[in-house]
Design a protein around this motif. Structure first.
Motif, PDB file in Angstrom:
ATOM      1  N   PHE A  24       0.824  -1.209   0.000  1.00 56.47           N
ATOM      2  CA  PHE A  24       0.000   0.000   0.000  1.00 56.47           C
ATOM      3  C   PHE A  24       0.860   1.262   0.000  1.00 56.47           C
ATOM      4  O   PHE A  24       0.426   2.315  -0.442  1.00 56.47           O
ATOM      5  N   ALA A  62      -2.428  -5.842  -5.089  1.00 57.49           N
ATOM      6  CA  ALA A  62      -3.176  -6.904  -5.756  1.00 57.49           C
ATOM      7  C   ALA A  62      -2.233  -7.960  -6.322  1.00 57.49           C
ATOM      8  O   ALA A  62      -2.556  -9.137  -6.350  1.00 57.49           O
ATOM      9  N   PHE A  86      -6.928  -6.738   8.212  1.00 56.30           N
ATOM     10  CA  PHE A  86      -6.870  -5.380   8.751  1.00 56.30           C
ATOM     11  C   PHE A  86      -7.156  -5.351  10.240  1.00 56.30           C
ATOM     12  O   PHE A  86      -7.849  -6.205  10.777  1.00 56.30           O
ATOM     13  N   ALA A 136     -12.270  -4.923   8.371  1.00 55.95           N
ATOM     14  CA  ALA A 136     -12.743  -4.410   7.077  1.00 55.95           C
ATOM     15  C   ALA A 136     -13.508  -5.464   6.294  1.00 55.95           C
ATOM     16  O   ALA A 136     -13.332  -5.610   5.093  1.00 55.95           O
ATOM     17  N   PHE A 191     -16.832  -6.869   4.392  1.00 59.24           N
ATOM     18  CA  PHE A 191     -17.811  -6.147   3.580  1.00 59.24           C
ATOM     19  C   PHE A 191     -19.198  -6.397   4.165  1.00 59.24           C
ATOM     20  O   PHE A 191     -19.739  -7.486   4.027  1.00 59.24           O
ATOM     21  N   PHE A 196     -14.657 -13.290  -2.099  1.00 53.66           N
ATOM     22  CA  PHE A 196     -14.481 -12.075  -2.894  1.00 53.66           C
ATOM     23  C   PHE A 196     -13.228 -12.132  -3.779  1.00 53.66           C
ATOM     24  O   PHE A 196     -13.263 -11.778  -4.958  1.00 53.66           O
ATOM     25  N   VAL A 203     -13.140 -11.938  -7.924  1.00 56.26           N
ATOM     26  CA  VAL A 203     -12.272 -11.038  -8.671  1.00 56.26           C
ATOM     27  C   VAL A 203     -11.485 -11.803  -9.733  1.00 56.26           C
ATOM     28  O   VAL A 203     -11.240 -11.304 -10.818  1.00 56.26           O
ATOM     29  N   ASP A 222     -15.719   2.983   5.229  1.00 53.09           N
ATOM     30  CA  ASP A 222     -14.417   2.701   5.839  1.00 53.09           C
ATOM     31  C   ASP A 222     -13.383   2.469   4.737  1.00 53.09           C
ATOM     32  O   ASP A 222     -13.521   1.573   3.915  1.00 53.09           O
ATOM     33  N   ASN A 275     -10.619   1.198   4.812  1.00 51.79           N
ATOM     34  CA  ASN A 275     -10.011  -0.134   4.852  1.00 51.79           C
ATOM     35  C   ASN A 275     -10.756  -1.132   3.970  1.00 51.79           C
ATOM     36  O   ASN A 275     -10.153  -2.075   3.474  1.00 51.79           O
ATOM     37  N   GLN A 276     -12.060  -0.933   3.805  1.00 55.65           N
ATOM     38  CA  GLN A 276     -12.810  -1.846   2.943  1.00 55.65           C
ATOM     39  C   GLN A 276     -12.325  -1.733   1.504  1.00 55.65           C
ATOM     40  O   GLN A 276     -12.197  -2.728   0.801  1.00 55.65           O
ATOM     41  N   GLU A 316      -9.344  -0.734   0.632  1.00 50.61           N
ATOM     42  CA  GLU A 316      -7.995  -1.294   0.572  1.00 50.61           C
ATOM     43  C   GLU A 316      -8.029  -2.814   0.654  1.00 50.61           C
ATOM     44  O   GLU A 316      -7.240  -3.487  -0.005  1.00 50.61           O
ATOM     45  N   ALA A 317      -8.953  -3.338   1.450  1.00 48.52           N
ATOM     46  CA  ALA A 317      -9.066  -4.797   1.551  1.00 48.52           C
ATOM     47  C   ALA A 317      -9.428  -5.379   0.187  1.00 48.52           C
ATOM     48  O   ALA A 317      -8.847  -6.376  -0.244  1.00 48.52           O
ATOM     49  N   ALA A 318     -10.365  -4.730  -0.489  1.00 48.34           N
ATOM     50  CA  ALA A 318     -10.772  -5.218  -1.810  1.00 48.34           C
ATOM     51  C   ALA A 318      -9.593  -5.152  -2.775  1.00 48.34           C
ATOM     52  O   ALA A 318      -9.351  -6.067  -3.564  1.00 48.34           O
ATOM     53  N   ARG A 319      -8.841  -4.071  -2.676  1.00 49.96           N
ATOM     54  CA  ARG A 319      -7.682  -3.916  -3.560  1.00 49.96           C
ATOM     55  C   ARG A 319      -6.644  -4.996  -3.251  1.00 49.96           C
ATOM     56  O   ARG A 319      -6.063  -5.602  -4.148  1.00 49.96           O
ATOM     57  N   ASP A 320      -6.449  -5.260  -1.972  1.00 53.10           N
ATOM     58  CA  ASP A 320      -5.474  -6.263  -1.549  1.00 53.10           C
ATOM     59  C   ASP A 320      -5.873  -7.643  -2.061  1.00 53.10           C
ATOM     60  O   ASP A 320      -5.022  -8.473  -2.360  1.00 53.10           O
ATOM     61  N   LEU A 321      -7.193  -7.880  -2.166  1.00 54.02           N
ATOM     62  CA  LEU A 321      -7.675  -9.174  -2.642  1.00 54.02           C
ATOM     63  C   LEU A 321      -7.651  -9.249  -4.168  1.00 54.02           C
ATOM     64  O   LEU A 321      -8.074 -10.238  -4.743  1.00 54.02           O
ATOM     65  N   GLY A 322      -7.187  -8.173  -4.807  1.00 52.67           N
ATOM     66  CA  GLY A 322      -6.970  -8.220  -6.248  1.00 52.67           C
ATOM     67  C   GLY A 322      -8.027  -7.530  -7.087  1.00 52.67           C
ATOM     68  O   GLY A 322      -7.993  -7.625  -8.306  1.00 52.67           O
ATOM     69  N   ALA A 323      -8.985  -6.844  -6.458  1.00 52.49           N
ATOM     70  CA  ALA A 323     -10.063  -6.237  -7.239  1.00 52.49           C
ATOM     71  C   ALA A 323      -9.563  -5.018  -7.996  1.00 52.49           C
ATOM     72  O   ALA A 323      -8.899  -4.161  -7.426  1.00 52.49           O
ATOM     73  N   ARG A 365     -14.324  -2.826 -10.149  1.00 47.92           N
ATOM     74  CA  ARG A 365     -15.039  -3.795  -9.342  1.00 47.92           C
ATOM     75  C   ARG A 365     -15.170  -3.314  -7.894  1.00 47.92           C
ATOM     76  O   ARG A 365     -16.173  -3.577  -7.230  1.00 47.92           O
ATOM     77  N   ARG A 398     -18.836  -3.324  -6.448  1.00 48.90           N
ATOM     78  CA  ARG A 398     -19.197  -4.259  -5.380  1.00 48.90           C
ATOM     79  C   ARG A 398     -19.175  -3.632  -3.990  1.00 48.90           C
ATOM     80  O   ARG A 398     -19.844  -4.111  -3.091  1.00 48.90           O
ATOM     81  N   ILE A 399     -18.355  -2.626  -3.782  1.00 50.24           N
ATOM     82  CA  ILE A 399     -18.178  -2.098  -2.425  1.00 50.24           C
ATOM     83  C   ILE A 399     -18.719  -0.669  -2.315  1.00 50.24           C
ATOM     84  O   ILE A 399     -19.567  -0.382  -1.471  1.00 50.24           O
TER      85      ILE A 399
END
Ligand SMILES: Nc1ncnc2c1ncn2[C@@H]1O[C@H](COP(=O)(O)OP(=O)(O)O)[C@@H](O)[C@H]1O
Ligand SMILES: [Mg+2]
Lengths: 366, 297
Positions: free
Chosen positions: A54, A75, A83, A87, A89, A100, A104, B186, B188-189, B191-198, B202, B206-207
């Motif tokens: 990040f 990614a 986190f 965090a 969803f 999720f 993706v 939030d 972090n949500q 960033e969490a999605a980004r961390d999971l590859g979205a 998307r 989705r978020i």
């Protein structure tokens, strides 16, 4: 799943002119449970954000599985971050949260659902797939967050104080659970905590941090028994710090001139005569005179019992000495505690091997 | 309510409530009821009122369907208002998202101020500024002429110009609800999605958008109502060259009230527009699965 190694070489991150972390060297082995331990604000989260991609370091190199990851976004890194606030969803069901990362990646729905259920099984939440996130307890959410991170089959799982929001009982249960998940998956865990008990019980190795720097890296036993700095000694576990000055040294021991009189201690760092130093002795290594065989070389400190804190299995005695800082003595509840009452004069005794002389330095604030 | 009685006692609280009720009755309920009543009566000269021709009738409403010009303008107004709403949403969403989630400190403040300042000016002047930009000697024509892209100034009036004027006039009514909703997401949500590859799209699909649904619904409802009910914006933008075809349904209502002297027909048309707007609100609530309580927030 297989764990990957993570290496940080001289990593630093500056916000403007403020270095959040600097000069970080770490070598985290594949499949290791590695903890970063330090007081809040010392830069733990910053390190996780650097490893997960990040933020990019202002200086230094980060390698994951041997590959320099500069310029690779979160990614694309083989890491997954749990986190601090999880965090999750909230508008998705539990299984959709877990799946999720698969969604993706274009995995078909039936397959996603199957994988999500497998992972929920792994984190001991079978049958929770169709629940809503807000129907879960704190510990269950915790596990969903971990399952969600594991779903993308990371080689490194990064966990940011994941248990800090849970109550004590659940926290202890989750420690064992986390450790078990780590063993089952073989993934490298990088675990952040400010709770030293957590770090000591779960980790293969621990890095203790203070003010953006690493103070010491070692196994829990090394950290506790052979702290490298006064900070580590005072942050990890209970300790009695006694400041003083080196009077003489040799043979791996030093004698310190302190307010409590001359005290002998181990000298792993080779302190120079005349230099300021801090003597550290753990409360459980202290005895009261007469409670065992006296040894001529033992350190002795005269004092008076100021307070007895009875904890059940043991009691902590605060022994005040007119000359200097008080000492905490921890005594096992072996049936002989009854005779000890506040005000009684006692002599605290500990062998030089049980004490450690370290260069003067900042102590952890309680 | 009980708080009111506790603070002012029974007589005090009672009289406050009575005053408020009287106020609402005199200034809101009675005039509206009069209008409803008017809309169901024929428009008669003063002497014929109360006579045999003065009967309840739906004629004022059916006129909207039998008069092809009025019908066309009615649907055009609804359709254009929908377009204005969609256009506003497309313009405002990225701005609101940036403001709520990405802009930091001074930049965010600067951006917010830049957005709000035009709204210290009244709607007519705001619209007029676009009128100037699009006019025969306005900015757009001058730039195009200067670049040699056109020989003659273009006639930029029309439905498009009216819609641009409206998007601009009501931008804040879309941005604020969106901002409010997005701001509570939030980070972090994301960033969490980004961390999971979205990928970015998307994450939004989705978020972010699901989270912002109530805000989107509120923004759309407000913008749509304002657009469908505006009088000033089309009135001004129509004076652009080529703008005469862009008639708004409110202008017809206006002319019945103030030019034609047929209040009955005007009232009926106004209620028809209101009914359609309420239908739109209901549809939005259904589409976005939000309740009245969410919107009131
Ligand atoms: N985005 C940021 N901008 C400026 N300073 C920051 C930022 N993020 C963190 N810091 C500072 O960096 C230091 C380390 O923060 P952090 O890594 O969050 O600590 P920890 O997780 O150990 O509590 C803190 O002093 C914090 O105030
Ligand atoms: Mg932190």
């Amino acid at each position: 799943m297989r764990g990957a190694e993570v290496a940080l070489e001289g990593v630093g991150l500056a916000y403007g002119s403020f270095w959040a972390v600097r000069g970080i060297d770490l070598d985290i082995r594949p499949g290791e449970f590695f903890s970063l331990l330090g007081p809040s604000g010392c830069g733990k989260t910053t390190i996780l954000r650097l490893v997960s991609g990040f933020v990019e370091p202002s200086e230094g190199v980060i390698r994951i599985a041997g590959r320099d990851v500069r310029g690779v976004g979160p990614a694309a890194r083989p890491t997954s971050l749990v986190f601090q606030n999880l965090a999750l969803f909230p508008l998705m069901k539990v299984w959709e949260n877990v799946a999720f990362g698969l969604e993706v990646r274009g995995v078909p729905k039936a397959e996603r659902r199957r994988r999500a259920e497998e992972l929920l099984e792994l984190v001991a939440l079978p049958g929770f797939a169709d629940k809503r996130v807000d129907e879960l307890s704190g510990g269950q959410r915790q596990r969903v967050a971990i399952a969600r991170s594991l779903a993308v089959e990371p080689q490194v799982l990064l966990l940011d104080e994941p248990l800090s929001a849970l109550d004590l009982k659940l926290r202890q249960h989750m420690r064992a659970e986390l450790k078990a998940i780590q063993r089952r998956t073989g993934v490298t865990f990088v675990y952040i905590t400010h709770d030293q008990g957590e770090a000591l019980t779960m980790s293969d190795r621990v890095a203790v941090m203070s003010q953006g720097r690493i103070e010491q890296v070692g196994t829990p036993a090394e950290i506790y028994d052979a702290p490298a700095t006064a900070f580590v000694a005072s942050f990890v576990g209970e300790s009695n710090p006694v400041p003083g000055r080196v009077r003489e040294s040799g043979g791996g021991f030093v004698t310190l001139e302190t307010a409590l009189g001359p005290l002998r201690a181990r000298d792993p760092r080779g302190l120079a005569t005349g230099s300021p130093a801090i003597l550290i002795v753990r409360p459980e290594r202290c005895r009261l005179d007469g409670a065992g065989e006296a040894d001529a070389v033992d350190n002795r400190v005269e004092g008076r019992i100021e307070r007895v804190d009875f904890e059940g299995a043991f009691a902590n005695l605060l022994v005040a000495s007119p000359a200097g800082p008080g000492l905490v003595v921890q005594l096992a509840n072996d049936g002989r505690l009854a005779g000890l009452a506040a005000g009684a004069p006692v002599t605290v005794r500990f062998p030089p091997e049980a004490a450690l002389a370290l260069p003067e330095g900042p102590l952890a604030r309680e | 309510m009980s708080e009111l009685f506790r603070r002012f006692g029974r007589p005090g609280g009672g009289s406050i409530l009575a005053t408020a009720a009287l106020w609402a009755l005199l200034l809101v309920v009675l005039p509206q009821l009069t209008m409803v009543e008017l809309s169901f009566r024929p428009n008669l000269p003063a002497v014929a009122r109360g006579g045999p021709e003065d009967v309840w009738t739906l004629a004022n409403y059916t006129a909207l369907w039998t008069n092809p010009l009025h019908r066309t303008i009615f649907w055009q107004t609804i359709w254009s208002s929908l377009l204005v709403t969609v256009l506003s949403l497309l313009v405002c969403y990225p701005v609101a998202y940036h403001l709520a989630q990405e802009a930091r400190g001074d930049r965010a403040l600067l951006l917010a101020t830049a957005l709000v300042i035009p709204f210290w000016v009244n709607e007519i002047l705001r619209t007029f500024s676009w009128f100037l930009i699009l006019s025969r000697n306005g900015l757009v024509n001058r730039v195009l002429l200067g670049l040699g892209l056109i020989e003659e100034p273009l006639a930029l009036g029309g439905v498009g110009a009216v819609m641009i004027g409206m998007v601009y006039a009501y931008v804040l009514f879309m941005i604020f609800p969106l901002y409010n909703a997005l701001e509570s997401l939030d980070r972090n949500q994301i960033e969490a999605a980004r961390d999971l590859g979205a990928p970015t799209w998307r994450i939004h699909w989705r978020i972010v958008i699901p989270h912002a649904k109530p805000g989107i619904a509120v923004g759309c409802v407000m913008t749509f109502m304002l657009a469908a009910g505006t009088f000033a914006v089309p009135q001004i933008m129509q004076s652009l060259p080529g703008g005469t075809n862009a008639r708004w349904f409110t202008q017809i209502i206006y002319s019945y009230f103030f030019d034609g002297g047929d209040w009955n027909r005007g009232a009926a048309y106004a209620f028809a527009l209101l009914a359609l707007c309420l239908l739109f609100v209901a549809a939005m609530m259904r589409i976005f699965r939000v309740g009245l309580a969410d919107i009131a927030k």
